[in-house]
Motif scaffolding. Structure first.
Motif, PDB file in Angstrom:
ATOM      1  N   ARG A 519       0.869  -1.182   0.000  1.00  0.00           N
ATOM      2  CA  ARG A 519       0.000   0.000   0.000  1.00  0.00           C
ATOM      3  C   ARG A 519       0.896   1.219   0.000  1.00  0.00           C
ATOM      4  N   ASP A 520       0.506   2.245  -0.726  1.00  0.00           N
ATOM      5  CA  ASP A 520       1.321   3.462  -0.693  1.00  0.00           C
ATOM      6  C   ASP A 520       0.793   4.389   0.401  1.00  0.00           C
ATOM      7  N   THR A 521       1.357   5.578   0.474  1.00  0.00           N
ATOM      8  CA  THR A 521       0.996   6.460   1.590  1.00  0.00           C
ATOM      9  C   THR A 521      -0.457   6.925   1.509  1.00  0.00           C
ATOM     10  N   ASP A 522      -1.051   6.874   0.326  1.00  0.00           N
ATOM     11  CA  ASP A 522      -2.479   7.222   0.218  1.00  0.00           C
ATOM     12  C   ASP A 522      -3.380   6.020   0.475  1.00  0.00           C
ATOM     13  N   GLY A 523      -2.788   4.878   0.805  1.00  0.00           N
ATOM     14  CA  GLY A 523      -3.594   3.682   1.065  1.00  0.00           C
ATOM     15  C   GLY A 523      -3.891   2.884  -0.199  1.00  0.00           C
ATOM     16  N   TYR A 524      -3.395   3.335  -1.342  1.00  0.00           N
ATOM     17  CA  TYR A 524      -3.631   2.612  -2.605  1.00  0.00           C
ATOM     18  C   TYR A 524      -2.899   1.266  -2.594  1.00  0.00           C
TER      19      TYR A 524
END
Ligand code: WTA
Length: 669
Positions: A519-524
């Motif tokens: 997951r990236d920092t945006d939650g993606y």
């Protein structure tokens, strides 16, 4: 404090910064209009899951009898809408027989030779009832299993719906499977009746389905009693007296009315076999109530479906995508679902674009493997057609490399269509991680965010969440309506294959997808590949997806498949199989250039030791690259394992020969 051991997690090395947002015009008209709306919906779905699903079930579906409880959850066993009674065909057909919808096309069908048919909801009703009455006449009763081995013709869908109408369980076997694969599935499913055709048209050839059936049924090794044969190609076939019946003969004097069987929410709707990377195919079991609701609502929100849309999912009904998003989801919404018998082929490379132009398709859902093959043929082919009716694009089946995403966005979508990259599995029944096109911006290569009602996460081996931008195992932590209920005839395998920490009896029990992700920092969510395909390079665990995307981002590369080979010092080394776009040729110079390109894109650690150019990669029949055999070829081992899942097993021998040659000429290491 979480403690991450390096051997538990996977490193992520590819940074993709592009973000593509839907136009305000798209968002205003969408079912879910903004990120705030999504967040609100999502929060509610997680805080009050039962009321969330209950409200949708009451609003979106017709029930003959309301449920007592929304959910009974005894991990890993779930029951949804307990004691609720419904029939999925009532929701997919009968309720659309209104003055405004009865004459609306339910199915637009295009045959490969260019013939076509349109079935309105009224026509579909009549055809399904007739077929259902034929099944009854052949003594099929509630709970019996009917196997369907068909080309992509309307009768395939009619047969599925006819089963559901009378409460029979369907088991669709992809028409491209061999007699041997069919035989195994027939045996496992204990199907009583088999529905097939004299043949189908695919790639300008006739697929001889009936003769495969004859081989599969030799020696009466299965439980099949009767075979219904649909006339499609008009080829000569043999019909066995007393066993085989032409559909058109059975249809004479048959009633056009068949009341829907009242089904329990937890009765089985279908079994669908998924190959699994090793061993015997698994018969994934889905039940009616939860599956009906989940496919209905995901189709509506993910594809932002409107009553006027012409919607086209290119998947064959032999796969889950065909079940959920060509048949049940669209029909439940009263949509027009387009079905195509053929596939792009040398004589008709533009056939997809031609169909979009001909019918004014608005929503188009396909697989990365297809998009990569369009890229290889060149953009001048789609550019010959008017694709301006398209307003939304979708993809499913494999991670989509960012470059491929951009091509799809630019060339097919003309930079105006949002793309929904939908992550899910046969086992999940419906779309689990996706963007919602009016609400969630896309990042090329990321499947985005969980659908409302889904708690997805990335965890290490101990089941602890890993930190952002660290790779690990993709899991689902709560039950959802369309989750698989069991593996047919093998509940233990179901528990073992998919459920982690089951014996803990804690709320840590989770569904394990077998995919790796970060997951990236945006939650993606970024899917990194199958966990089986993770490599260990100098102590760094890397997924296949990022390395492959780095290669595909080079303008000469069409497809890449990256595996690891044993190395005395580093443990493992990277070996890449690469196909080139038309008009580029393999050379030592290009090989070096690609190695440098990967080094520039993601660093020296990811630099392939060997690049083997090839015309073709081994793929499953649904278009997924199979890395298991590539690993053996790269390591110079003999090829072992079940090759029947591969479309063109000859590719393996060719790759093996080339690999030998590379090694003998010291082009290896
Ligand atoms: C892969 C198809 C990345 C994944 C619906 C999954 C994907 C397997 C995506 C299931 C996606 C599917 N991005 N990978 N958008 N969609 N996959 O059962 O590895 O045929 O586990 O179901 O396909 O394949 P299946």
């Amino acid at each position: 404090m979480l403690n991450h051991h390096k051997e538990d997690t996977i490193e992520s090395i590819l940074q993709e910064e592009r973000v593509v947002s839907p136009s305000s015009n798209f968002s205003i008209n969408a079912h879910i209009k903004s990120f705030q709306d999504y967040e609100k919906l999502y929060k509610k779905s997680i805080l009050e899951p039962e009321s969330f699903w209950e409200n949708l079930a009451a609003k979106e579906l017709h029930w003959f009898h309301k449920w007592d409880n929304v959910l009974e959850w005894n991990p890993p066993n779930s029951k949804w809408f307990v004691n609720g009674k419904l029939n999925i065909t009532y929701n997919c057909i009968d309720r659309h027989l209104t003055p405004s919808r009865r004459n609306k096309p339910a199915i637009i069908w295009e045959g490969e030779p260019g013939d076509s048919r349109i079935l309105t909801y009224e026509n579909l009703y009549v055809e399904v009832c007739k077929f259902a009455n034929i099944l009854k006449q052949l003594k099929v009763t509630k709970g019996d299993c009917v196997a369907i081995y068909m080309p992509m013709i309307p009768e395939a869908i009619i047969a599925m719906l006819a089963c559901a109408r009378i409460g029979a369980v369907h088991a669709v076997v992809f028409g491209g499977f061999s007699a041997e694969s069919l035989k195994g599935r027939l045996k496992d499913s204990q199907a009583k009746i088999l529905v097939t055709a004299d043949g189908g048209f695919r790639k300008d050839k006739i697929v001889p389905l009936k003769s495969q059936v004859d081989i599969a049924l030799e020696n009466n090794s299965s439980s099949i009693e009767k075979v219904i044969v649909v006339r499609r190609t008009e080829e000569n076939i043999t019909m066995r007296n007393g066993r085989d019946f032409w559909l058109h003969n059975l249809q004479q004097n048959i009633s056009t009315d068949c009341p829907p069987e009242i089904m329990d929410s937890e009765d089985t709707l279908f079994i669908l076999y998924t190959s699994g990377s090793t061993g015997k195919p698994k018969g994934v079991v889905h039940t009616i109530g939860g599956y009906s609701l989940y496919t209905h609502i995901t189709t509506k929100w993910v594809f932002d479906l409107k009553d006027t849309d012409i919607y086209w999912c290119t998947a064959d009904i032999g796969w889950i995508t065909g079940h959920s998003y060509s048949v049940y989801g669209p029909l439940s919404n009263g949509a027009t679902s387009l079905i195509y018998e053929g596939v792009p082929r040398p004589s008709n490379l533009g056939c997809f674009w031609n169909i979009i132009e001909k019918y004014g398709v608005n929503i188009f859902y396909t697989a990365p493997t297809a998009i990569r093959s369009f890229m290889k043929m060149g953009e001048d082919i789609p550019q010959k057609f008017d694709l301006s009716s398209l307003r939304l694009l979708g993809t499913v089946g494999e991670p989509i490399n960012p470059e491929v995403w951009m091509w799809y966005y630019r060339i097919i979508g003309n930079e105006k269509c949002p793309i929904v990259d939908t992550w899910w599995q046969t086992e999940t029944g419906g779309i689990i991680i996706t963007s919602l096109p009016g609400a969630i911006s896309s990042k090329p290569g990321s499947a985005s965010l969980p659908f409302p009602g889904i708690i997805a996460d990335v965890v290490d081996k101990c089941g602890n969440s890993v930190s952002r931008n660290t790779g690990g195992l993709l899991v689902i932590k709560n039950p959802w309506p369309s989750m698989l209920r069991t593996i047919y005839g093998d509940h233990q395998r179901f528990e073992k294959s998919y459920w982690k920490f089951l014996s803990d009896k804690s709320d840590k029990c989770m569904y394990s997808s077998g995919d790796s992700a970060r997951r990236d920092t945006d939650g993606y969510f970024w899917i990194l590949g199958r966990t089986d395909d993770v490599m260990n390079i100098s102590g760094h665990r890397l997924g296949s997806m990022e390395l492959e995307s780095a290669l595909v981002s080079h303008h000469t590369v069409n497809e890449a498949s990256v595996v690891s080979v044993p190395h005395q010092i580093k443990g493992e080394d990277i070996y890449a199989f690469v196909t080139l776009n038309n008009s580029f040729k393999a050379s030592d110079q290009l090989s070096n250039e690609l190695k440098q390109h990967v080094t520039r894109e993601i660093g020296a650690i990811a630099r392939p030791a060997t690049i083997q150019f090839t015309q073709e990669l081994p793929k499953t029949r649904s278009g997924k690259i199979v890395r298991r055999f590539l690993r053996q070829i790269a390591a110079g081992q003999s090829i072992e394992g079940d090759k029947s899942t591969i479309v063109n097993p000859n590719v393996l021998n060719e790759l093996e020969e080339q690999a030998k040659w590379l090694r003998n000429n010291n082009l290896y290491y």
